[in-house]
Motif scaffolding. Structure first.
Motif, PDB file in Angstrom:
ATOM      1  N   THR A 140       1.026   8.074   7.536  1.00 14.78           N
ATOM      2  CA  THR A 140       1.770   7.324   8.470  1.00 14.78           C
ATOM      3  C   THR A 140       3.263   8.009   8.810  1.00 14.78           C
ATOM      4  OG1 THR A 140       2.576   5.741   7.060  1.00 14.78           O
ATOM      5  CG2 THR A 140       0.761   5.048   8.228  1.00 14.78           C
ATOM      6  N   CYS A 141       3.928   7.572   9.803  1.00 21.18           N
ATOM      7  CA  CYS A 141       5.303   8.183  10.171  1.00 21.18           C
ATOM      8  C   CYS A 141       6.378   6.951  10.391  1.00 21.18           C
ATOM      9  CB  CYS A 141       5.196   9.237  11.040  1.00 21.18           C
ATOM     10  SG  CYS A 141       6.999   9.942  11.714  1.00 21.18           S
ATOM     11  N   VAL A 142       7.239   6.556   9.815  1.00 22.77           N
ATOM     12  CA  VAL A 142       8.161   5.637   9.997  1.00 22.77           C
ATOM     13  C   VAL A 142       9.347   6.336  10.923  1.00 22.77           C
ATOM     14  CG1 VAL A 142       9.886   4.166   9.254  1.00 22.77           C
ATOM     15  CG2 VAL A 142       7.669   4.709   8.026  1.00 22.77           C
ATOM     16  N   VAL A 143       9.264   5.643  12.112  1.00 25.02           N
ATOM     17  CA  VAL A 143      10.339   6.027  13.261  1.00 25.02           C
ATOM     18  C   VAL A 143      11.329   4.762  14.008  1.00 25.02           C
ATOM     19  CG1 VAL A 143      10.715   7.325  15.396  1.00 25.02           C
ATOM     20  CG2 VAL A 143       9.023   7.818  14.188  1.00 25.02           C
ATOM     21  N   PRO A 144      12.339   4.702  13.345  1.00 26.32           N
ATOM     22  CA  PRO A 144      13.222   3.655  14.027  1.00 26.32           C
ATOM     23  C   PRO A 144      13.498   3.765  15.476  1.00 26.32           C
ATOM     24  CG  PRO A 144      14.166   4.492  12.117  1.00 26.32           C
ATOM     25  CD  PRO A 144      13.225   5.518  12.335  1.00 26.32           C
ATOM     26  N   ALA A 145      13.130   2.968  16.426  1.00 27.84           N
ATOM     27  CA  ALA A 145      13.389   2.807  17.704  1.00 27.84           C
ATOM     28  C   ALA A 145      14.847   2.510  18.003  1.00 27.84           C
ATOM     29  CB  ALA A 145      12.383   1.843  18.482  1.00 27.84           C
ATOM     30  N   GLY A 151      12.663  10.181  11.611  1.00 22.56           N
ATOM     31  CA  GLY A 151      11.372   9.770  10.879  1.00 22.56           C
ATOM     32  C   GLY A 151      11.098  10.200   9.597  1.00 22.56           C
ATOM     33  N   VAL A 152      10.302   9.443   8.848  1.00 24.31           N
ATOM     34  CA  VAL A 152       9.922   9.850   7.434  1.00 24.31           C
ATOM     35  C   VAL A 152       8.500  10.083   7.596  1.00 24.31           C
ATOM     36  CG1 VAL A 152       9.844   9.060   5.062  1.00 24.31           C
ATOM     37  CG2 VAL A 152      11.799   8.882   6.373  1.00 24.31           C
ATOM     38  N   TYR A 153       7.885  10.949   7.031  1.00 18.22           N
ATOM     39  CA  TYR A 153       6.295  11.170   6.800  1.00 18.22           C
ATOM     40  C   TYR A 153       5.927  10.244   5.531  1.00 18.22           C
ATOM     41  CZ  TYR A 153       1.786  12.987   5.685  1.00 18.22           C
ATOM     42  OH  TYR A 153       0.609  13.204   5.469  1.00 18.22           O
ATOM     43  N   ILE A 156       5.669   2.208  13.289  1.00 19.41           N
ATOM     44  CA  ILE A 156       5.005   3.118  12.386  1.00 19.41           C
ATOM     45  C   ILE A 156       3.593   3.664  13.036  1.00 19.41           C
ATOM     46  CG2 ILE A 156       3.585   2.703  10.030  1.00 19.41           C
ATOM     47  CD1 ILE A 156       5.373   0.314   9.525  1.00 19.41           C
ATOM     48  N   ALA A 157       3.611   4.802  12.792  1.00 21.48           N
ATOM     49  CA  ALA A 157       2.570   5.617  13.679  1.00 21.48           C
ATOM     50  C   ALA A 157       1.561   5.929  12.622  1.00 21.48           C
ATOM     51  CB  ALA A 157       2.954   6.724  14.283  1.00 21.48           C
ATOM     52  N   GLY A 158       0.315   6.071  12.851  1.00 21.61           N
ATOM     53  CA  GLY A 158      -0.626   6.497  11.730  1.00 21.61           C
ATOM     54  C   GLY A 158      -2.027   7.394  12.265  1.00 21.61           C
TER      55      GLY A 158
END
Length: 280
Positions: A46-51, A81-83, A103-105
């Motif tokens: 996943t990747c965490v990206v604050p909108a 982002g954070v991987y 949160i993208a995965g």
């Protein structure tokens, strides 16, 4: 498939093994200052990206501090982002008055190392033209420069440049593994508009020169693309953004197959091949 804007209560919008896009995962988390959210997704990186908002990200003890610098909306600064490796336990903690976090995965079977992507490290490309109504900018968060650190997940933010116009044109698809012509990549979008009462349309033409489907997209709409040619358009007078998740079946690099009927348009849109080259 169109998923209308709604309050998902921090529960996945596109969960694991989704019927249409099993290679994708997508969640939106909303927090207020001091609140935390924990998650782990088995079988998916996943990747965490604050909108919007700023957060601390704790990936099993690896701390990535003060991620995200946007306040008003997704146009208010550059993404970060954070991987997160497959199955890792993550804690997100909100540092600002509020935060909205994507949160993208993508499905993957190996465990890699976590890392952060700051605004200075983005892969950017701008292409198209005002004349062809295709002018847009792409900011790759997990792009070509991170291909040796990620499994099969591509994460980007796409912006129309100016007001009105088309994106994803010339029409293309990526629903079948048949190299060197095409790869299978499931795709999920989340749309935003400026002003936020703007809207647009997502087309989905499953076969060349046969009628397809069209979805009215609004601020917060989610679209899942399993197969077919899929351009989208924003109404005149409005700007459009979409958060993009791509998950590959057998490789990370995306190979798009352009619709034969419209393939000649590749020669009319400046910089189109530079755009294609960044999805690696």
């Amino acid at each position: 498939m169109h998923i209308a804007p709604h309050d998902n209560h921090n529960k996945p919008i596109v969960d694991v093994e989704n019927e249409l896009v099993p290679l994708n995962y997508f969640n939106i988390i909303k927090l207020t200052k001091g609140e935390s959210f924990d998650y782990a997704v088995a079988g998916y990186e996943t990747c965490v990206v604050p909108a919007t908002g700023t957060i601390d990200v704790d990936v099993e003890g690896a701390i990535f501090a003060r991620v995200g610098n946007r306040t008003i909306d997704v146009w208010d600064g550059e993404p970060e982002g954070v991987y997160v490796p497959v199955g890792a336990t993550v804690r997100l903690t909100c540092l600002t008055d509020k935060a909205e976090i994507f949160i993208a995965g993508a499905k993957y079977d190996k465990v890699l190392e976590p890392f952060d992507v700051r605004s200075a490290e983005l892969d950017k490309v701008q292409y198209g033209s005002d004349d062809t109504k295709t002018h847009r900018k792409i900011k790759h968060i997990l792009g070509a420069s991170h291909r040796d650190k990620v499994g099969r997940l591509l994460v980007s933010e796409l912006f129309t440049v100016g007001q009105g116009g088309w994106s994803g044109f010339p029409s293309h698809k990526h629903d079948t593994d048949r190299l060197p012509d095409e790869t299978r990549h499931d795709e999920t979008y989340n749309f935003r508009f400026r002003p936020n009462y703007g809207s647009g349309m997502q087309m989905l033409q499953r076969e060349d020169n046969k009628p397809g489907d069209a979805y009215h997209i609004m601020d917060g709409s989610t679209i899942c693309i399993d197969k077919g040619y899929h351009p989208c358009v924003v109404l005149p007078g409005y700007e459009m953004y979409y958060f993009t998740i791509l998950g590959g079946l057998s490789q990370r690099s995306l190979k798009q197959y352009f619709q034969p009927t419209h393939a000649d348009q590749l020669h009319t849109i400046p910089g189109i091949m530079d755009m294609v080259a960044k999805f690696k």
